[in-house]
Design an enzyme around this catalytic site. Structure first.
Site, PDB file in Angstrom:
ATOM      1  CG  HIS A 140       5.100   1.109   2.911  1.00 16.48           C
ATOM      2  ND1 HIS A 140       4.644   2.326   2.300  1.00 16.48           N
ATOM      3  CD2 HIS A 140       4.604   0.979   4.169  1.00 16.48           C
ATOM      4  CE1 HIS A 140       3.564   2.642   3.324  1.00 16.48           C
ATOM      5  NE2 HIS A 140       3.652   1.793   4.371  1.00 16.48           N
ATOM      6  CG  HIS A 189      -0.233   0.200   2.588  1.00 17.29           C
ATOM      7  ND1 HIS A 189       0.612  -0.944   2.911  1.00 17.29           N
ATOM      8  CD2 HIS A 189      -0.085   1.264   3.517  1.00 17.29           C
ATOM      9  CE1 HIS A 189       1.198  -0.649   4.203  1.00 17.29           C
ATOM     10  NE2 HIS A 189       0.612   0.918   4.484  1.00 17.29           N
ATOM     11  CG  ASP A 237       1.750   5.246   4.841  1.00 21.23           C
ATOM     12  OD1 ASP A 237       1.123   4.032   5.019  1.00 21.23           O
ATOM     13  OD2 ASP A 237       2.716   5.441   5.121  1.00 21.23           O
ATOM     14  NE  ARG A 283       2.393   4.870   9.322  1.00 21.08           N
ATOM     15  CZ  ARG A 283       1.491   5.399   9.054  1.00 21.08           C
ATOM     16  NH1 ARG A 283       0.742   6.393   9.910  1.00 21.08           N
ATOM     17  NH2 ARG A 283       0.728   5.372   7.990  1.00 21.08           N
TER      18      ARG A 283
HETATM   19  C1  SIN Z   1       3.218   1.131   7.777  1.00 23.01           C
HETATM   20  O1  SIN Z   1       2.499   0.600   6.844  1.00 23.01           O
HETATM   21  O2  SIN Z   1       3.112   2.428   7.801  1.00 23.01           O
HETATM   22  C2  SIN Z   1       4.256   0.389   8.691  1.00 23.01           C
HETATM   23  C3  SIN Z   1       5.264  -0.223   8.035  1.00 23.01           C
HETATM   24  C4  SIN Z   1       6.094  -1.164   9.121  1.00 23.01           C
HETATM   25  O3  SIN Z   1       5.645  -1.369  10.197  1.00 23.01           O
HETATM   26  O4  SIN Z   1       7.165  -1.595   8.647  1.00 23.01           O
END
Ligand code: SIN
Length: 272
Positions: free
Chosen positions: A248, A96, A98, A263
């Site tokens: 990602h 995806h 974000d 994050r």
């Molecule tokens: C995310 O999808 O923002 C998290 C990615 C991760 O935890 O590696």
């Protein structure tokens, strides 16, 4: 500052910077340029308080609230993503970009590794410029006028997944936005494919059945190893990725171990 590419198309390590220190505007510009050049960059062994982390992120633009999770105490823009030893689901374990369901999706996401398992828990990244570039002229022309409907409702709203963050607004899963299937990056001017398997419902004015074959083809391209970079986290690694031209996937391969990430997302403009 030294920039060390990690693959032929995507990913670079940036060495020689202590992000807790005072960074000049010129250095921030160089970091931003490295991000534009490599799409995902990472810094090892960073020793950042929440305040310093927040301050560093702010150098790239206003921070964005994550609509489905609260921040940590005193830092509303730092979301803690945790998978504990006893949990089986993990946050973001699907390809995806974000928050594509927002009118203004974030331009940058940062993740700071606070605790990582001894093995596993890597994050995969895909270069969406490369996915676009490899399409045939016919496919590029067919996709060029299309708009996609991106919805928060497709994200699995599984209790276990959202246990990973301090969940909020679970009633807002009707949130959606329509964006071009091919977007042009506002800083590099390059084109990339902007649909993803967890948010995109289909093409505007198409039935879901009509959209599916083309979307399935595009999602297959996202998973091609040639376009990918695998980030092996270490404790205190800080990574940032350009959400305008990447996707990602957080690997959920470390059951029985704990992973804690902090994050931050940085506001972006309307995809165009
Ligand atoms: C995310 O999808 O923002 C998290 C990615 C991760 O935890 O590696």
């Amino acid at each position: 500052m030294e920039v060390i590419p990690q693959s032929s198309t995507i990913g670079a390590e940036v060495r020689g910077l202590d992000l807790s220190g005072k960074l000049s505007d010129k250095l921030i510009e160089q970091v931003n340029q490295a991000l534009l050049d490599y799409q995902v960059i990472f810094f090892r062994d960073q020793n950042l308080s929440a305040q310093r982390y927040n301050d560093f992120a702010l150098r790239f633009g206003p921070l964005q609230d994550y609509m489905f999770a609260d921040g940590i105490d005193g830092f509303p823009y730092i979301t803690e993503i945790v998978k504990t030893e006893s949990e089986s689901e993990s946050f973001g374990s699907f390809w995806h970009s974000d928050s594509a369901y927002l009118e203004l999706p974030p331009k940058i996401t940062m993740l700071y590794a606070r605790q990582i398992p001894e093995q596993g828990g890597d994050t995969l990244f895909a270069d969406m410029y490369a996915v676009y570039d490899a399409l045939s002229p016919g496919m590029k022309a067919a996709l060029a006028p299309l708009q996609a409907i991106n919805s928060a409702s497709v994200v699995p709203r599984d209790e276990d997944i959202y246990a990973a963050v301090k969940s909020k607004n679970s009633d807002k899963s009707e949130q959606f936005a329509i964006h071009p299937v091919i977007r042009r990056h506002d800083e590099t001017g390059k084109k990339s494919v902007y649909v993803n398997g967890i948010h995109t419902l289909g093409f505007e004015d198409f039935t879901p059945e009509e959209s599916l074959p083309l979307l399935t083809y595009l999602y297959q391209q996202v998973t091609r190893p040639e376009y990918s970079f695998r980030l092996r986290w270490q404790q205190d690694t800080l990574a940032m990725w350009d959400n305008r031209c990447t996707q990602h996937y957080a690997l959920n391969d470390y059951h029985g171990h704990r992973r804690v990430m902090h994050r931050i997302i940085v506001e972006g403009g309307r995809p165009g």
